[in-house]
Design an enzyme around this catalytic site. Structure first.
Site, PDB file in Angstrom:
ATOM      1  CE  LYS A 112      12.464  -4.411  -0.977  1.00  0.00           C
ATOM      2  NZ  LYS A 112      12.726  -3.093  -1.169  1.00  0.00           N
TER       3      LYS A 112
HETATM    4  C1  LIG Z   1       7.012  -6.151   0.664  1.00  0.00           C
HETATM    5  C2  LIG Z   1       7.359  -4.726  -0.054  1.00  0.00           C
HETATM    6  N1  LIG Z   1       6.604  -4.089  -0.703  1.00  0.00           N
HETATM    7  C3  LIG Z   1       6.696  -3.067  -1.590  1.00  0.00           C
HETATM    8  C4  LIG Z   1       7.848  -2.132  -1.219  1.00  0.00           C
HETATM    9  C5  LIG Z   1       8.046  -1.056  -1.986  1.00  0.00           C
HETATM   10  O1  LIG Z   1       8.970  -1.269  -2.942  1.00  0.00           O
HETATM   11  P1  LIG Z   1       9.892  -0.135  -3.522  1.00  0.00           P
HETATM   12  O2  LIG Z   1      10.621   0.323  -2.497  1.00  0.00           O
HETATM   13  O3  LIG Z   1      10.609  -0.502  -4.614  1.00  0.00           O
HETATM   14  O4  LIG Z   1       8.855   0.849  -3.873  1.00  0.00           O
HETATM   15  C6  LIG Z   1       8.544  -2.757  -0.203  1.00  0.00           C
HETATM   16  C7  LIG Z   1      10.096  -2.284  -0.079  1.00  0.00           C
HETATM   17  O5  LIG Z   1      10.849  -1.843  -0.827  1.00  0.00           O
HETATM   18  C8  LIG Z   1       8.521  -4.436   0.318  1.00  0.00           C
HETATM   19  O6  LIG Z   1       9.228  -4.772   1.158  1.00  0.00           O
HETATM   20  N1  LIG Z   2      11.004  -1.360   1.410  1.00  0.00           N
HETATM   21  C1  LIG Z   2      12.210  -1.456   1.680  1.00  0.00           C
HETATM   22  C2  LIG Z   2      12.969  -0.209   1.712  1.00  0.00           C
HETATM   23  C3  LIG Z   2      13.992   0.384   0.945  1.00  0.00           C
HETATM   24  O1  LIG Z   2      13.882  -0.270  -0.382  1.00  0.00           O
HETATM   25  P1  LIG Z   2      14.878  -0.537  -1.445  1.00  0.00           P
HETATM   26  O2  LIG Z   2      14.231  -1.220  -2.683  1.00  0.00           O
HETATM   27  O3  LIG Z   2      15.465   1.067  -1.843  1.00  0.00           O
HETATM   28  O4  LIG Z   2      16.086  -1.297  -0.948  1.00  0.00           O
HETATM   29  C4  LIG Z   2      12.828  -2.497   2.615  1.00  0.00           C
HETATM   30  O5  LIG Z   2      11.671  -3.336   3.096  1.00  0.00           O
HETATM   31  O6  LIG Z   2      13.725  -2.612   3.358  1.00  0.00           O
END
Ligand SMILES: Cc1ncc(COP(=O)(O)O)c(C=O)c1O
Ligand SMILES: N[C@@H](CCOP(=O)(O)O)C(=O)O
Length: 465
Positions: A112
């Site tokens: 993120k």
């Molecule tokens: C460590 C981790 N892996 C995978 C994901 C999944 O990613 P996305 O929500 O973009 O599919 C998340 C949360 O978004 C995460 O924090």
């Molecule tokens: N997995 C995320 C949840 C939200 O996902 P986002 O990519 O839409 O912000 C988290 O760890 O908070």
């Protein structure tokens, strides 16, 4: 670049307006009117650039005239200067044809940071030019919250409220959020799961008086700026493995579908990605859909990969919109039916077209621990539980002859309990987080009740007025 809503009823906007708006007024998600395209020569010209330069060039067509390129470039440099690896997103070979794209070298140790460190600068830049301030509301299953708070804490034009599901993140993840004491940050521990938190954020957007009164904005991947800033690392990885001359596949541990959608966007822009492997934990709505054209909601269950404990994958709406030929009415209808019935299936030809690009994969907690242990044993590489699901997916589903880029989405030290179960020791936190367990926490708890959460948010946003 202009942006349109997947549901077709909201006005078109430019990048800066999309950044500030987050979600479209009609409840849909903003998408670029068309995908910018890089020729093979333009892709080759990106090879070997420092990551910040590459990111600025890949994002430039999305940003368009909303922000000067020189300013965008400067913001990318500042955003990625604090990453702990000089390559920002290094690629590490773990097995024949399997490469981990390490996306966890930012300040909060998860992918993120790549988008949110930049988002912090983008918000500040746009708001400084226009005047005013915003109140950002975000939902987290563990990682978005701390990355957003880290990026926004102390900024003068932004307040930020993050909702996390009480007791459902790792302790490290919770403390990363709740130990930040900047006055513009509020953490709410909601009695519910991630979907309840995300629904709460969407309900705030649907409440027009609230949205207007506090200038609500978003940092989840419902905000297209998040997706735009997650695309460049797929360019970087594919180029490092020989693109545009060589095709690659990607395996992405998936929850809200933002990260894998960013990879798919890279393909629309010219990066030769032959397959998208969507890796889930026991919350497997996406892999069930890809296996049987049945997207039916089931209760969200807790797992060892808490950031993927998500029932409704918000960004699937964007993909659906694309595969429905950008028919906004059909998208809106499908999403309304899904909301009403908790079930979705699409026309057979649409489903088959989606399956040509995407393969689903699901892994239990036991098998996740086994994959962490295997990767440690065979490659002396400590993968966090989310990354391990991506690695297992790559081993199981790699298309013949294509190298697979696995998104390594978090640092193992964020999940010490799971890692200890798998390999018998607890990974150390990096020095900048070493005092985390001693720091004072600050958060409020709230029931899963919109009026109560709304009251908290309104009081917080209005506290200085
Ligand atoms: C460590 C981790 N892996 C995978 C994901 C999944 O990613 P996305 O929500 O973009 O599919 C998340 C949360 O978004 C995460 O924090
Ligand atoms: N997995 C995320 C949840 C939200 O996902 P986002 O990519 O839409 O912000 C988290 O760890 O908070």
């Amino acid at each position: 670049m202009r942006y349109v809503s997947t549901r077709g009823q909201a006005e078109g906007k430019d990048f800066a307006d999309v950044l500030l708006a987050g979600l479209a007024d009609d409840g849909g998600l903003y998408m670029p009117e068309s995908w910018p395209r890089f020729s093979a020569a333009e892709l080759r010209a990106l090879r070997g650039l420092p990551y910040a330069e590459l990111a600025a060039r890949v994002m430039a067509p999305f940003v368009g005239e909303a922000i000067d390129f020189a300013d965008l470039q400067a913001m990318c440099r500042r955003a990625y200067a604090g990453f702990s690896h000089p390559a920002v997103v290094p690629l590490v070979q773990l097995d024949t044809g399997i490469f981990a794209l390490e996306l966890f070298h930012g300040p909060t140790l998860a992918f993120k940071d790549l988008a949110l460190q930049l988002a912090g600068h983008l918000f500040e830049h746009v708001l400084a030019a226009r005047g005013g301030r915003v109140c950002i509301a975000g939902a987290t299953s563990g990682d978005t919250g701390s990355a957003a708070i880290e990026a926004m804490a102390g900024r003068s034009r932004v307040d930020i409220v993050i909702l996390h599901p009480e007791g459902r993140t790792s302790e490290v993840q919770r403390r990363q959020m709740t130990t930040v004491t900047a006055p513009n940050v509020m953490n709410i521990a909601l009695k519910g799961n991630f979907d309840d938190c995300q629904d709460m954020v969407k309900a705030m957007f649907a409440d027009v008086p609230l949205r207007t009164a506090i200038s609500l904005s978003a940092v989840n991947s419902i905000n297209f700026a998040r997706i735009a800033a997650q695309i460049p690392y797929y360019f970087a990885a594919a180029l490092a493995l020989g693109a545009p001359e060589r095709e690659v596949a990607v395996a992405v541990p998936t929850g809200n579908f933002g990260n894998v959608l960013a990879a798919w966007a890279a393909k629309q822009m010219g990066v030769p990605i032959g397959k998208f492997i969507v890796a889930s934990n026991r919350n497997d709505i996406l892999s069930r859909f890809l296996a049987s054209n049945d997207m039916s909601l089931r209760p969200v269950e807790e797992s060892l990969s808490p950031s993927m404990d998500i029932g409704v994958s918000s960004n699937f709406e964007r993909l659906l919109h694309e595969f429905l030929g950008r028919d906004a009415q059909a998208t809106a209808r499908t999403m309304a039916d899904f909301r009403a019935t908790g079930k979705m299936s699409v026309a057979e030809d649409v489903w088959r077209a989606i399956r040509r690009d995407f393969t689903g994969f699901r892994l239990s907690d036991e098998a996740t621990l086994a994959e962490v242990a295997r990767t440690w044993r065979e490659a002396q590489y400590l993968a966090d539980p989310h990354t391990a699901i991506g690695l297992a997916a790559a081993r199981a589903c790699a298309p013949v002859g294509l190298p697979v880029i696995v998104a390594a989405t978090a640092h193992p030290a964020k999940f010490p309990d799971a890692i200890e179960k798998a390999v018998g020791f607890r990974p150390a936190l990096p020095p900048h987080l070493s005092g985390l367990y001693e720091r004072q926490e600050r958060y409020v708890t709230a029931p899963n009740d919109f009026e109560q959460v709304k009251g908290l948010v309104r009081n917080f946003a209005n506290r200085n007025i």
